[in-house]
Motif scaffolding. Structure first.
Motif, short mmCIF file in Angstrom:
data_model
loop_
_atom_site.label_atom_id
_atom_site.label_comp_id
_atom_site.label_asym_id
_atom_site.label_seq_id
_atom_site.Cartn_x
_atom_site.Cartn_y
_atom_site.Cartn_z
N PHE A 94 0.84 -1.20 0.00
CA PHE A 94 0.00 0.00 0.00
C PHE A 94 0.87 1.25 0.00
O PHE A 94 1.78 1.38 0.81
CB PHE A 94 -0.90 -0.01 1.23
N VAL A 95 0.62 2.16 -0.93
CA VAL A 95 1.41 3.38 -1.07
C VAL A 95 0.83 4.48 -0.20
O VAL A 95 -0.33 4.85 -0.33
CB VAL A 95 1.44 3.84 -2.54
N VAL A 96 1.65 5.01 0.71
CA VAL A 96 1.24 6.09 1.60
C VAL A 96 1.98 7.36 1.19
O VAL A 96 3.20 7.37 1.11
CB VAL A 96 1.58 5.76 3.07
N PRO A 97 1.27 8.47 0.91
CA PRO A 97 1.95 9.70 0.52
C PRO A 97 2.67 10.36 1.68
O PRO A 97 2.15 10.42 2.79
CB PRO A 97 0.80 10.59 0.03
N LEU A 99 -7.67 -1.87 6.10
CA LEU A 99 -6.23 -2.08 6.05
C LEU A 99 -5.49 -0.84 5.55
O LEU A 99 -4.39 -0.52 6.01
CB LEU A 99 -5.90 -3.29 5.18
N GLN A 100 -6.08 -0.11 4.61
CA GLN A 100 -5.46 1.12 4.13
C GLN A 100 -5.34 2.13 5.27
O GLN A 100 -4.31 2.78 5.44
CB GLN A 100 -6.28 1.70 2.98
N THR A 101 -6.41 2.26 6.06
CA THR A 101 -6.39 3.18 7.20
C THR A 101 -5.35 2.74 8.23
O THR A 101 -4.53 3.55 8.70
CB THR A 101 -7.78 3.25 7.86
N ALA A 102 -5.37 1.47 8.57
CA ALA A 102 -4.44 0.96 9.59
C ALA A 102 -2.99 1.09 9.15
O ALA A 102 -2.13 1.49 9.95
CB ALA A 102 -4.78 -0.51 9.89
N GLU A 103 -2.70 0.78 7.90
CA GLU A 103 -1.32 0.85 7.41
C GLU A 103 -0.81 2.29 7.34
O GLU A 103 0.36 2.55 7.62
CB GLU A 103 -1.23 0.18 6.04
N VAL A 109 -3.35 -8.52 1.68
CA VAL A 109 -3.92 -8.95 2.95
C VAL A 109 -3.06 -10.00 3.64
O VAL A 109 -2.78 -9.90 4.86
CB VAL A 109 -5.35 -9.48 2.74
N GLU A 110 -2.63 -11.01 2.92
CA GLU A 110 -1.89 -12.11 3.54
C GLU A 110 -0.54 -11.65 4.09
O GLU A 110 -0.03 -12.22 5.06
CB GLU A 110 -1.70 -13.24 2.53
N GLN A 111 0.02 -10.62 3.48
CA GLN A 111 1.33 -10.14 3.94
C GLN A 111 1.23 -9.43 5.29
O GLN A 111 2.12 -9.55 6.13
CB GLN A 111 1.95 -9.21 2.90
N VAL A 112 0.15 -8.69 5.50
CA VAL A 112 0.03 -7.91 6.75
C VAL A 112 -0.74 -8.67 7.83
O VAL A 112 -0.73 -8.27 9.00
CB VAL A 112 -0.65 -6.55 6.50
N LYS A 113 -1.37 -9.75 7.46
CA LYS A 113 -2.23 -10.49 8.40
C LYS A 113 -1.54 -10.89 9.69
O LYS A 113 -2.10 -10.69 10.79
CB LYS A 113 -2.82 -11.71 7.70
#
Length: 317
Positions: A33-36, A130-134, A296-300
């Protein structure tokens, strides 16, 4: 996310350097996920427009069918969310007799849900969680409770599913507001409250209504939906999340408070402290919505470890 736009130049090395510089302004977190990054500070940089090309929370642009649907949603919500309706829903769903499952099982169940009230999102809800959490995890790496709060804040949307009664959208999603007192004009599409029975009931249509100034939001009934339901689920199942986490879960859709600054006369001192964390959370909840999906599986494994820390293995829903 940063969009890379190609500019033709005679020297391809110029273009290569430009693209590298732009990529340096992004951070690819776990799961892709890309975060600015902010150019002014090492923090979250809120974009100006959503992936549809509109301003975030734009409820006045009626050009699209989605926008028209959002307005119709709020018309129905404002008419039917009454003090008595909320009391009935809290009594029924407070029994927590719909299902037994883990937090992660509920996250997976949310794959079947799309929020019709949200003009900024048409992706499955688990991606938004997951976008919010990451995004929060990047800027607040040591606040595990906040990462988990972000992951679970919308789990109450399972109320839309048949297993949980298949409630209509207006009884599950959308901005929330207190019932039992006057509907403040800061509420989105306020005009539709004129058809709400409470609007013409004297004990409910004054500033304080059935409450007293400074009574504390824990003593205020909020319009029924996923926020209050998940708050009840977490609290009654004995979560060890701090009070600020429960506050975020229950009031994250209470935009008239944390965006417009209304209804503050009902708050107590603890509410005012917790509101600081809600303001932190809200910018990630709103602005991290993206078409770029998290693996999903990577951050689970990381989120499973947090779930095990703050919740029992199985919860009553």
């Amino acid at each position: 996310m940063t969009v890379l736009v190609e500019h033709f130049a005679s020297d391809s090395r110029i273009e290569e350097k430009k693209m590298k510089d732009e990529r340096d302004d992004e951070l690819v977190w776990d799961g892709g996920f890309v975060v600015p990054k902010s150019k002014e500070a090492d923090g979250f940089d809120a974009p100006d427009i959503n992936f549809l090309g509109h301003s975030f929370r734009d409820y006045e642009n009626g050009a699209s069918e989605r926008q028209k649907g959002v307005e119709e949603f709020y018309r129905m919500q404002h008419i039917h969310q009454t003090y008595d309706f909320v009391k009935e829903m809290r009594k029924e769903y407070g029994k927590l007799n719909k299902m037994k499952m883990s937090i992660w099982e509920c996250c997976e169940l949310l794959n079947n849900v799309v929020d019709d009230s949200d003009p900024d999102l048409d992706e499955p809800q688990i991606q938004h969680l997951l976008q919010t959490a990451e995004a929060i995890r990047r800027d607040y790496p040591n606040e595990g409770w906040l990462h988990l709060t972000a992951l679970i804040h919308d789990l109450g949307k399972v109320l839309l599913l048949p297993e949980f009664g298949g409630l209509p959208q207006w009884a599950v999603v959308g901005d929330t507001f207190p019932v039992g007192c006057a509907f403040d004009s800061a509420n989105i599409h306020h005009k539709y409250f004129k058809e709400n029975p409470d609007n013409n009931t004297p004990k409910y249509n004054t500033k304080n209504g059935v409450y007293s100034e400074g009574c504390g939001l824990d003593n205020v009934l909020m319009s029924w939906g996923h926020d209050d339901y998940m708050y009840l689920v977490a609290k009654e199942n004995g979560t060890t999340l701090p009070h600020a986490g429960l506050f975020i879960i229950r009031y994250h859709s209470f935009y008239p408070l944390h965006k417009a600054g209304t209804y503050t006369h009902l708050m107590n001192e603890e509410d005012k402290e917790d509101l600081k964390w809600l303001h932190v959370f809200n910018k990630y909840d709103l602005y991290s919505k993206s078409k770029v999906n998290v693996d999903v599986e990577q951050v689970k494994p990381y989120y499973i470890s947090l779930i095990n820390k703050y919740f029992p293995a199985k919860l009553k829903w």
